[in-house]
Design a protein around this motif. Structure first.
Motif, PDB file in Angstrom:
ATOM      1  N   ALA A  96       9.684  19.827  -1.910  1.00 19.86           N
ATOM      2  CA  ALA A  96      10.088  18.478  -2.292  1.00 19.86           C
ATOM      3  C   ALA A  96      10.270  17.587  -1.068  1.00 19.86           C
ATOM      4  N   ASP A  97      10.835  18.136   0.009  1.00 19.93           N
ATOM      5  CA  ASP A  97      11.011  17.340   1.220  1.00 19.93           C
ATOM      6  C   ASP A  97       9.674  16.988   1.858  1.00 19.93           C
ATOM      7  N   ARG A  98       8.703  17.896   1.794  1.00 17.68           N
ATOM      8  CA  ARG A  98       7.385  17.601   2.346  1.00 17.68           C
ATOM      9  C   ARG A  98       6.711  16.462   1.574  1.00 17.68           C
ATOM     10  N   LEU A  99       6.867  16.436   0.267  1.00 17.15           N
ATOM     11  CA  LEU A  99       6.302  15.346  -0.520  1.00 17.15           C
ATOM     12  C   LEU A  99       6.983  14.020  -0.206  1.00 17.15           C
ATOM     13  N   ARG A 100       8.272  14.052   0.046  1.00 18.90           N
ATOM     14  CA  ARG A 100       8.952  12.804   0.424  1.00 18.90           C
ATOM     15  C   ARG A 100       8.457  12.318   1.773  1.00 18.90           C
ATOM     16  N   CYS A 101       8.173  13.235   2.681  1.00 14.23           N
ATOM     17  CA  CYS A 101       7.615  12.830   3.982  1.00 14.23           C
ATOM     18  C   CYS A 101       6.249  12.173   3.807  1.00 14.23           C
ATOM     19  N   ARG A 102       5.452  12.686   2.879  1.00 11.66           N
ATOM     20  CA  ARG A 102       4.155  12.065   2.622  1.00 11.66           C
ATOM     21  C   ARG A 102       4.328  10.650   2.094  1.00 11.66           C
ATOM     22  N   ALA A 103       5.317  10.447   1.261  1.00 10.58           N
ATOM     23  CA  ALA A 103       5.570   9.099   0.753  1.00 10.58           C
ATOM     24  C   ALA A 103       5.981   8.156   1.883  1.00 10.58           C
ATOM     25  N   ILE A 104       6.749   8.670   2.851  1.00  9.82           N
ATOM     26  CA  ILE A 104       7.137   7.840   3.997  1.00  9.82           C
ATOM     27  C   ILE A 104       5.917   7.504   4.840  1.00  9.82           C
ATOM     28  N   GLU A 105       5.029   8.480   5.040  1.00  9.23           N
ATOM     29  CA  GLU A 105       3.819   8.209   5.818  1.00  9.23           C
ATOM     30  C   GLU A 105       2.954   7.141   5.149  1.00  9.23           C
ATOM     31  N   ARG A 106       2.800   7.224   3.834  1.00 11.17           N
ATOM     32  CA  ARG A 106       2.012   6.220   3.127  1.00 11.17           C
ATOM     33  C   ARG A 106       2.655   4.838   3.263  1.00 11.17           C
ATOM     34  N   ALA A 107       3.966   4.762   3.091  1.00 10.22           N
ATOM     35  CA  ALA A 107       4.645   3.474   3.230  1.00 10.22           C
ATOM     36  C   ALA A 107       4.515   2.935   4.652  1.00 10.22           C
ATOM     37  N   HIS A 108       4.542   3.830   5.655  1.00  4.36           N
ATOM     38  CA  HIS A 108       4.392   3.401   7.042  1.00  4.36           C
ATOM     39  C   HIS A 108       2.980   2.843   7.293  1.00  4.36           C
ATOM     40  N   ILE A 109       1.957   3.492   6.727  1.00  6.09           N
ATOM     41  CA  ILE A 109       0.578   3.016   6.896  1.00  6.09           C
ATOM     42  C   ILE A 109       0.413   1.640   6.258  1.00  6.09           C
ATOM     43  N   GLU A 110       0.953   1.470   5.048  1.00  5.61           N
ATOM     44  CA  GLU A 110       0.834   0.176   4.385  1.00  5.61           C
ATOM     45  C   GLU A 110       1.589  -0.910   5.144  1.00  5.61           C
ATOM     46  N   ALA A 111       2.719  -0.564   5.748  1.00 12.06           N
ATOM     47  CA  ALA A 111       3.448  -1.553   6.541  1.00 12.06           C
ATOM     48  C   ALA A 111       2.658  -1.941   7.790  1.00 12.06           C
ATOM     49  N   ASP A 112       2.001  -0.970   8.430  1.00  8.50           N
ATOM     50  CA  ASP A 112       1.169  -1.290   9.601  1.00  8.50           C
ATOM     51  C   ASP A 112      -0.006  -2.183   9.225  1.00  8.50           C
ATOM     52  N   LEU A 113      -0.635  -1.919   8.077  1.00  7.51           N
ATOM     53  CA  LEU A 113      -1.739  -2.769   7.635  1.00  7.51           C
ATOM     54  C   LEU A 113      -1.265  -4.191   7.362  1.00  7.51           C
ATOM     55  N   ALA A 114      -0.107  -4.303   6.724  1.00 13.18           N
ATOM     56  CA  ALA A 114       0.425  -5.640   6.465  1.00 13.18           C
ATOM     57  C   ALA A 114       0.759  -6.362   7.767  1.00 13.18           C
ATOM     58  N   GLN A 115       1.243  -5.604   8.752  1.00 11.67           N
ATOM     59  CA  GLN A 115       1.552  -6.224  10.046  1.00 11.67           C
ATOM     60  C   GLN A 115       0.285  -6.714  10.733  1.00 11.67           C
ATOM     61  N   ARG A 116      -0.774  -5.899  10.696  1.00  9.17           N
ATOM     62  CA  ARG A 116      -2.017  -6.316  11.349  1.00  9.17           C
ATOM     63  C   ARG A 116      -2.632  -7.531  10.659  1.00  9.17           C
ATOM     64  N   ARG A 117      -2.564  -7.584   9.325  1.00  8.71           N
ATOM     65  CA  ARG A 117      -3.090  -8.760   8.635  1.00  8.71           C
ATOM     66  C   ARG A 117      -2.302 -10.014   9.006  1.00  8.71           C
ATOM     67  N   PHE A 118      -0.993  -9.853   9.175  1.00  7.89           N
ATOM     68  CA  PHE A 118      -0.178 -11.015   9.545  1.00  7.89           C
ATOM     69  C   PHE A 118      -0.473 -11.460  10.978  1.00  7.89           C
ATOM     70  N   MET A 119      -0.710 -10.493  11.864  1.00  3.76           N
ATOM     71  CA  MET A 119      -0.974 -10.854  13.251  1.00  3.76           C
ATOM     72  C   MET A 119      -2.327 -11.546  13.423  1.00  3.76           C
ATOM     73  N   LEU A 120      -3.293 -11.265  12.564  1.00  5.69           N
ATOM     74  CA  LEU A 120      -4.626 -11.846  12.708  1.00  5.69           C
ATOM     75  C   LEU A 120      -4.732 -13.259  12.141  1.00  5.69           C
ATOM     76  N   VAL A 121      -3.770 -13.696  11.347  1.00  8.22           N
ATOM     77  CA  VAL A 121      -3.854 -15.011  10.733  1.00  8.22           C
ATOM     78  C   VAL A 121      -3.437 -16.091  11.723  1.00  8.22           C
ATOM     79  N   ASP A 122      -3.971 -17.290  11.551  1.00 11.95           N
ATOM     80  CA  ASP A 122      -3.615 -18.432  12.393  1.00 11.95           C
ATOM     81  C   ASP A 122      -2.183 -18.840  12.094  1.00 11.95           C
ATOM     82  N   PRO A 123      -1.296 -18.882  13.085  1.00 12.76           N
ATOM     83  CA  PRO A 123       0.111 -19.253  12.819  1.00 12.76           C
ATOM     84  C   PRO A 123       0.265 -20.646  12.236  1.00 12.76           C
ATOM     85  N   ASN A 124      -0.684 -21.553  12.545  1.00 10.47           N
ATOM     86  CA  ASN A 124      -0.570 -22.911  12.020  1.00 10.47           C
ATOM     87  C   ASN A 124      -0.872 -22.984  10.526  1.00 10.47           C
ATOM     88  N   ASN A 125      -1.580 -22.011  10.022  1.00 14.82           N
ATOM     89  CA  ASN A 125      -1.879 -21.992   8.588  1.00 14.82           C
ATOM     90  C   ASN A 125      -0.691 -21.349   7.865  1.00 14.82           C
TER      91      ASN A 125
END
Length: 705
Positions: free
Chosen positions: A411-440
């Motif tokens: 059960a703990d290993r499955l929870r770790c997998r859920a944390i890894e997935r959430a971490h990957i999605e947070a990194d993707l969201a961060q990269r999309r935010f960094m690539l956008v023009d701040p003025n927009n």
């Protein structure tokens, strides 16, 4: 010219209906020439004499199959208007456009013949009311239906040929995908794979789809689900329907399966689903691709599901539930041989279990076969299990501890997998935010909100994992360790522990006992328990049947006999006090929870009346005792004098209740020397009575002298 002769003036007075249909939306988009040919029939109608405003075009059935008219609203409208006499002619490019079903086609011909409506196709005009035209139209309808069957047979034959080789691509369940070479492989997402593995391990442990869902909820785990017509996988709470669907899918066992269901059209046009038996599947190829479980384990899971969903007509070992009945699914009636049903009744603040055999009453209106109280049976079985399990307690302790630790680690290993997935999605969201023009700011604000949301999901996943780890560690370090230590010392202590779940007791019982046959002996007030162990050994136990409610509140016979003896010398109040001093309690006081209940004079009087005991008054009268009036008359004295004599001990009196007494008067034949004082008192009383009596008066003439 000959065809135009069939068109009469009364036909031209009514409308000309043009029916247009193509079988699929793909044909509507790609086969445009067919649509043009169908719409071109308007010119034929105008050439025959109909005005343009009289032509009614029905093209609402585009993209609908002609196999049935149940779901074609346009065709139903056409038939309705023809039947009401609104149509002078029905036009279609060919018979297959109007109907591919011979029944629908013949129905249309019959209505057209009755309404005197013509039918036009690309080959000519037909009058359904004439024999030759109707015969020709019937042949065309039959050929159209046969053509549909031939087309389907060709397509179906090609599919079945690939199915038999296991090459036909079907929709795969969550956890399986098609690789680049077209072969079926496991999902590359490790969280998906480990969650599905944990699902099958949990089911093997608990033996029930519902209990598997509850286990996932307790552990805070989500189950993967692939969105329809998409490759996106989301994690959702596990449901019972999802669990049963996964357990019944042979693809998880690495088997290629096709044709597990049969679809049929109902009268209303809706599809009905019918499940095929395993022998009727169109294809079943075990070990065709990698799976999560073996084919043997898949078969065993199906047997467990079938057993869980089956009634008590046959012997079965159902998965353990939360109820207190220890012999759930294993108690067999010793009279009719059927399994007992479990009934629970809330009484006196607790839930009592009963083993009831009532099928004869439910099916044929006969009396219940047997009804046996559960607590005495369960206590006897519990003592037997404790005796049988004591030698193997240490080995069982180690096995249970390893199982619990492995469960928590998974059960703990499955929870770790859920944390890894959430971490990957947070990194993707961060990269999309960094690539956008701040003025927009319109886009930047949206992407920033998504990034913050992913960060919150990541933080929540980490908090859930820490909280679950603390709970697991607490359970393993304190409660479980103490119970395991207690098991090694005294298994019966652990078995009787109120904190031990009833489900765990039943799981342990399932490994030892095959079934238990119960026979109630009303004459003896006992129940015979025939226990059949897994190895074939049989052992018989005997338990006392619990008393009924009436028997539990009944006063013991010993107390009634004691009251009967005390009535010779004591009144009701004195008897009650003596019973209380000797520690006796009224019947049913323990059942009502009143340990401090005491006897009273009224309760003693009720016992005397209820059990027909001879009253103290009758007993004293049998001994020659007299009432107050009778004793005063016997002594020739006043009743008040008798009471004073009794107070001074001159006369013996015996109370028969709290206020009234009977008097003991010496017999007349007693020698005078034995009661000289009594005789002197009697003589003195007689003399006083004589002296106080009025003297006789003399009556003379003229007055009183």
């Amino acid at each position: 010219m000959k065809e135009s002769l069939k068109v009469q003036p009364h036909h031209l007075e009514r409308g000309a209906y043009l029916y247009i249909r193509q079988s699929s939306m793909r044909q509507v988009i790609e086969n445009v020439e067919s649509a043009k040919r169908q719409y071109a029939l308007r010119g034929r109608a105008i050439a025959l004499g109909w005005r343009d405003e009289q032509i009614v075009v029905i093209d609402s059935d585009q993209g609908e199959s002609g196999a049935s008219a149940a779901w074609r609203e346009g065709f139903q409208r056409l038939v309705s208007d023809v039947g009401m006499g609104h149509a002078g002619i029905v036009m279609g490019l060919e018979v297959s456009r109007l109907a591919r079903n011979n029944a629908d086609w013949q129905r249309l011909l019959e209505i057209c013949a009755l309404a005197d409506t013509l039918i036009l196709d690309e080959d000519g005009i037909y009058d359904p009311s004439t024999f030759n035209d109707r015969l020709l139209l019937g042949l065309k309808g039959t050929m159209s239906e046969a053509e549909l069957h031939v087309i389907k047979a060709r397509l179906r034959g090609g599919i079945l040929n690939k199915v038999r080789r296991g090459e036909y691509h079907c929709v795969l369940p969550t956890g399986l995908i098609y690789g680049q070479s077209g072969n079926v492989t496991l999902d590359p997402d490790s969280q998906v794979r480990e969650t599905i593995d944990h699902f099958f391990d949990t089911f093997s442990r608990v033996g029930s789809a519902c209990q598997t869902v509850k286990a996932f909820r307790r552990e805070g785990l989500l189950f993967p689900s692939r969105l329809r017509n998409s490759e996106t996988t989301v994690f959702r709470p596990l449901t019972a329907s999802t669990a049963i669907r996964v357990l019944n899918n042979p693809r998880y066992a690495g088997a290629y399966a096709y044709g597990r269901r049969r679809y049929r059209r109902a009268i209303d046009g809706k599809k009905t689903l019918q499940r095929r038996e395993h022998d009727d599947w169109l294809a079943c190829i075990p070990d065709a691709h990698p799976g999560y479980i073996t084919w043997e384990q898949f078969q065993e899971n199906l047997k467990i599901l079938k057993t869980n969903g089956r009634g008590y007509e046959l012997a079965r070992a159902s998965p353990p539930r939360e109820g207190t009945a220890l012999l759930q699914g294993r108690a067999v009636c010793g009279r009719c041989g059927k399994h007992f049903r479990i009934r629970y009744a809330a009484r006196r603040g607790r839930l009592d279990a009963w083993y009831v055999c009532d099928r004869a009453h439910g099916y044929r209106g006969e009396p219940n076969c047997q009804s046996i109280a559960g607590p005495p049976i369960d206590n006897a079985i519990g003592m037997l299990i404790a005796e049988q399990m004591t030698p193997a307690a240490v080995e069982l302790t180690l096995e249970i501890r390893r199982e619990i630790e492995a469960r928590h680690e998974e059960a703990d290993r499955l929870r770790c997998r859920a944390i890894e997935r959430a971490h990957i999605e947070a990194d993707l969201a961060q990269r999309r935010f960094m690539l956008v023009d701040p003025n927009n700011r319109l886009v930047a604000d949206t992407l920033e909100g998504e990034w913050n949301e992913k960060l919150r999901v990541l933080a929540k996943a980490r908090e859930d994992r820490e909280r679950a780890r603390e709970q697991d560690q607490l359970v393993l370090d304190e409660a479980v360790r103490e119970r395991l230590i207690a098991m090694t010392v005294d298994f019966s202590k652990l078995w009787a522990d109120p904190d031990t779940p009833d489900r765990e007791r039943k799981r342990l019982l399932a490994h030892i006992i095959e079934d238990v046959t119960l026979v109630k002996m009303p004459a003896e007030g006992t129940t015979r328990i025939h226990v059949r162990f897994k190895g074939g050994k049989i052992q018989t136990l005997t338990t006392m049947s619990p008393k009924s409610s009436a028997q539990q509140v009944k006063t013991p016979s010993g107390i009634v006999e004691l009251v009967d003896k005390l009535l010779d010398r004591h009144i009701y109040a004195e008897i009650a006090e003596l019973l209380n001093q000797q520690g006796y309690r009224p019947g049913g006081s323990a059942r009502r929870g009143r340990r401090d209940a005491r006897f009273t004079a009224l309760l003693v009087a009720y016992l005397v009346h209820r059990y027909g005991l001879r009253s103290r008054y009758d007993r004293l009268r049998d001994r020659g005792m007299l009432t107050k009036r009778e004793a005063a008359a016997r002594l020739n004295i006043h009743e008040t004098t008798l009471a004073r004599w009794a107070e001074h001990g001159l006369v013996t009196r015996h109370a028969y209740n709290a206020h009234y007494c009977l008097y003991e008067v010496p017999a007349s034949n007693v020698p005078r020397k034995q009661c000289s004082r009594w005789n002197r008192l009697v003589d003195r009383a007689a003399a006083l009575k004589t002296a106080m009596a009025p003297k006789p008066s003399t009556v003379a003439e003229g007055g009183v002298v």
